[in-house]
Design an enzyme around this catalytic site. Structure first.
Site, PDB file in Angstrom:
ATOM      1  N   PRO A 111      37.582  37.113  40.050  1.00  0.00           N
ATOM      2  CA  PRO A 111      36.542  36.597  39.161  1.00  0.00           C
ATOM      3  C   PRO A 111      36.251  37.540  37.994  1.00  0.00           C
ATOM      4  O   PRO A 111      35.998  38.719  38.191  1.00  0.00           O
ATOM      5  CB  PRO A 111      35.311  36.487  40.063  1.00  0.00           C
ATOM      6  CG  PRO A 111      35.740  36.938  41.407  1.00  0.00           C
ATOM      7  CD  PRO A 111      36.995  37.707  41.247  1.00  0.00           C
ATOM      8  N   GLU A 112      36.290  36.975  36.807  1.00  0.00           N
ATOM      9  CA  GLU A 112      35.825  37.671  35.620  1.00  0.00           C
ATOM     10  C   GLU A 112      34.511  37.015  35.200  1.00  0.00           C
ATOM     11  O   GLU A 112      33.963  36.198  35.931  1.00  0.00           O
ATOM     12  CB  GLU A 112      36.884  37.586  34.519  1.00  0.00           C
ATOM     13  CG  GLU A 112      38.255  38.091  34.978  1.00  0.00           C
ATOM     14  CD  GLU A 112      39.320  38.027  33.908  1.00  0.00           C
ATOM     15  OE1 GLU A 112      38.981  38.160  32.728  1.00  0.00           O
ATOM     16  OE2 GLU A 112      40.495  37.848  34.252  1.00  0.00           O
ATOM     17  N   ARG A 160      40.560  40.233  50.784  1.00  0.00           N
ATOM     18  CA  ARG A 160      41.035  41.606  50.563  1.00  0.00           C
ATOM     19  C   ARG A 160      39.959  42.658  50.815  1.00  0.00           C
ATOM     20  O   ARG A 160      40.262  43.855  50.685  1.00  0.00           O
ATOM     21  CB  ARG A 160      41.600  41.743  49.141  1.00  0.00           C
ATOM     22  CG  ARG A 160      42.962  41.095  49.017  1.00  0.00           C
ATOM     23  CD  ARG A 160      43.499  41.171  47.613  1.00  0.00           C
ATOM     24  NE  ARG A 160      43.995  42.503  47.259  1.00  0.00           N
ATOM     25  CZ  ARG A 160      44.549  42.778  46.083  1.00  0.00           C
ATOM     26  NH1 ARG A 160      44.647  41.848  45.163  1.00  0.00           N
ATOM     27  NH2 ARG A 160      44.985  43.977  45.836  1.00  0.00           N
ATOM     28  N   ARG A 205      39.238  56.040  19.222  1.00  0.00           N
ATOM     29  CA  ARG A 205      39.930  55.855  20.507  1.00  0.00           C
ATOM     30  C   ARG A 205      41.403  55.543  20.258  1.00  0.00           C
ATOM     31  O   ARG A 205      41.735  54.653  19.483  1.00  0.00           O
ATOM     32  CB  ARG A 205      39.281  54.701  21.293  1.00  0.00           C
ATOM     33  CG  ARG A 205      37.778  54.860  21.511  1.00  0.00           C
ATOM     34  CD  ARG A 205      37.456  56.063  22.389  1.00  0.00           C
ATOM     35  NE  ARG A 205      38.066  56.002  23.686  1.00  0.00           N
ATOM     36  CZ  ARG A 205      37.484  55.468  24.767  1.00  0.00           C
ATOM     37  NH1 ARG A 205      36.282  54.963  24.673  1.00  0.00           N
ATOM     38  NH2 ARG A 205      38.099  55.475  25.920  1.00  0.00           N
TER      39      ARG A 205
END
Length: 284
Positions: A2-3, A112, A151
């Site tokens: 799930p995002e 999991r 970055r």
DNA sequence: ACCACAACCTGGCCGC
DNA sequence: TGCGGCCAGGTTGTGG
């Protein structure tokens, strides 16, 4: 699994089922599910509490309680929350059961066992380091640009860093970069303000559409496949343009979609639509 | 800051 | 059918 869109749909589905319900009993079947305190203390402290809301921050689910504490859940890869009648047979991989005051049970299922429960006084102690909510007003193109300055890490890798922006995972990072026409390997600091404008729009449109479609459901088995708490599958996987589509023609230009590794994660992109020519990298 | 890699777990799928 | 190897939507910790 799930995002942000999947978690958002989970929160919305659970709201009418949980808000106002009191927790009569808590059974933790997999002790390591609980972080920050013992499973016994977690169960004792949650028992008797009323759930006053369901909310989301990034990929975290937040359940504020009537005593001011908050039950926080992260589903990680394969976690699912379901509300079912108490007498229904307990399925395999159910690691926590909450008895509610209306004869229903809230069950946590996770093949999991990566998911996590917290019970905290202040949600900030769990979610405090998260970056901005991508769909909130505080997330602006300039805010995104500023966070990428200096970055050198690949932009795809930074989009997965929840401190930069909260809620994107592997699917929606790849899809948003495709929609913005940005090479996932590009050093984040080389994105221009114009690039960030497009990426900001792409992130929002991708997430908003995915929420509307009920999220993405991938994979054949019900264990690894995202389902709403109601058991319904999402449909945004039908709108994926690059994710898990290596070798397929790009929906825009027809070039074969490529699959590479970035930051140990599989990454999918169109080598033509997302072409980037680094300055000074031209060769004969 | 940044990178690689292992760890946490289990199941599915592919090739032999 | 079995077995080894690789894949998986997430995050954290370690060591360089």
């Amino acid at each position: 699994m799930p995002e942000l869109p999947e978690v958002e749909n989970t929160v919305r589905d659970l709201k009418p089922l949980l808000v106002g319900r009191r927790v009569l009993d808590v059974r933790i079947l997999w002790p390591r599910l609980v972080h920050g305190k013992s499973p016994e203390a977690f169960a004792v402290e949650l028992t008797g509490r009323q759930i006053v809301n369901t909310d989301r921050r990034g990929k975290y689910l937040l359940f504020p309680l009537d005593n001011g504490c908050t039950w926080v859940v992260h589903l990680r890869m394969t976690g699912q929350l379901h509300v079912v009648p108490a007498q229904a047979e307990v399925e395999r991989y159910v690691h926590a059961v909450l008895d509610l005051d209306n004869g229903q049970q809230l069950r946590y299922r996770d093949a999991r066992k990566f998911g996590r429960f917290y019970l905290v006084d202040e949600p900030e102690s769990v979610i405090g380091k998260l970056g901005p909510e991508p769909l909130s007003e505080s997330f602006t193109p300039l805010e995104l640009f500023n966070r990428l300055q200096g970055r050198r890490t690949a932009i795809k890798t930074l989009l997965l860093d929840q401190r930069v922006v909260a809620g994107l995972g592997n699917i929606y990072a790849d899809e948003a970069l495709f929609r913005a026409g940005i090479d996932p390997r590009r050093p984040a600091g080389t994105l221009t303000q114009a690039d960030c404008n497009r990426l900001h729009t792409a992130i929002r449109q991708t997430l908003a559409t995915a929420i509307r479609e009920g999220g993405s459901s991938l994979g054949g088995s019900a264990l690894t496949n995202y389902r709403r708490p109601t058991g319904v599958q999402g449909s945004f996987q039908r709108r994926h343009q690059v994710y898990h589509l290596a070798g397929h023609p790009c929906p825009v230009c027809g070039a074969p979609i490529e699959r590479i590794k970035l930051g140990q994660r599989s990454t999918h992109f169109c080598p033509r639509c997302q072409l980037y020519e680094p300055l000074g990298a031209e060769s004969s």
